[in-house]
Design a protein around this motif. Structure first.
Motif, short mmCIF file in Angstrom:
data_model
loop_
_atom_site.label_atom_id
_atom_site.label_comp_id
_atom_site.label_asym_id
_atom_site.label_seq_id
_atom_site.Cartn_x
_atom_site.Cartn_y
_atom_site.Cartn_z
N VAL A 14 21.97 -1.68 20.07
CA VAL A 14 21.65 -3.02 19.56
C VAL A 14 22.93 -3.83 19.39
O VAL A 14 23.99 -3.27 19.13
N PRO A 15 22.85 -5.15 19.52
CA PRO A 15 24.03 -5.98 19.26
C PRO A 15 24.33 -6.01 17.77
O PRO A 15 23.45 -5.76 16.93
N ASP A 37 34.37 2.07 12.49
CA ASP A 37 32.97 2.47 12.34
C ASP A 37 32.10 1.24 12.65
O ASP A 37 32.61 0.13 12.74
N PHE A 38 30.82 1.46 12.78
CA PHE A 38 29.89 0.35 13.02
C PHE A 38 29.67 -0.42 11.72
O PHE A 38 29.72 0.15 10.63
N HIS A 39 29.40 -1.72 11.83
CA HIS A 39 29.07 -2.50 10.66
C HIS A 39 27.74 -2.03 10.09
O HIS A 39 26.84 -1.62 10.83
N LEU A 40 27.61 -2.10 8.76
CA LEU A 40 26.37 -1.64 8.11
C LEU A 40 25.16 -2.41 8.61
O LEU A 40 24.08 -1.83 8.78
N ALA A 41 25.32 -3.70 8.85
CA ALA A 41 24.19 -4.50 9.35
C ALA A 41 23.73 -4.01 10.73
O ALA A 41 22.55 -4.04 11.04
N ALA A 46 19.82 -1.06 14.01
CA ALA A 46 19.50 0.05 14.91
C ALA A 46 18.35 0.89 14.33
O ALA A 46 17.42 1.26 15.05
N ASP A 47 18.40 1.16 13.04
CA ASP A 47 17.31 1.90 12.39
C ASP A 47 15.99 1.15 12.52
O ASP A 47 14.96 1.73 12.87
N GLU A 52 10.70 0.66 14.98
CA GLU A 52 9.73 -0.24 15.61
C GLU A 52 9.30 0.27 16.98
O GLU A 52 8.13 0.20 17.34
N ARG A 53 10.24 0.81 17.71
CA ARG A 53 9.93 1.26 19.08
C ARG A 53 9.31 2.65 19.13
O ARG A 53 8.42 2.93 19.91
#
Length: 89
Positions: A14-15, A37-41, A46-47, A52-53
């Motif tokens: 995800v972006p 690390d990835f941003h929390l948002a 992604a979660d 959803e998918r």
């Protein structure tokens, strides 16, 4: 639609809503350097997109060849609750 098995890490599917990096690109610090690390948002997005998918019971599993989606997730290893007997008061 996000493909969580196509990248070295599933969050990259995800972006990032914070630094606006596209799907597949690592998050970036305000200084322009690669974030550690990835941003929390992005993790939260992604979660949300994964559930959803694939549904709330699915999980993603690291395999020798990359990542794999398990539609049953950890449901099969969760203990089933014992039936309650009588009044506990």
């Amino acid at each position: 639609m996000s493909d969580f098995t196509a990248y070295p890490h599933p969050v990259l599917a995800v972006p990032c809503p914070d630094c606006r990096r596209r799907a597949g690109a690592w998050c970036q610090r305000p200084s322009g350097h690669k974030a550690s690390d990835f941003h929390l948002a992005r993790k939260a997005e992604a979660d949300r997109a994964f559930i959803e998918r694939h549904g709330p019971d699915a999980s993603i599993v690291r395999t020798a060849g990359g990542w794999s989606i398990d539609p049953r997730g950890r449901v099969g290893i969760r203990p089933t609750p014992e039936p309650r007997q009588g009044n506990l008061l």
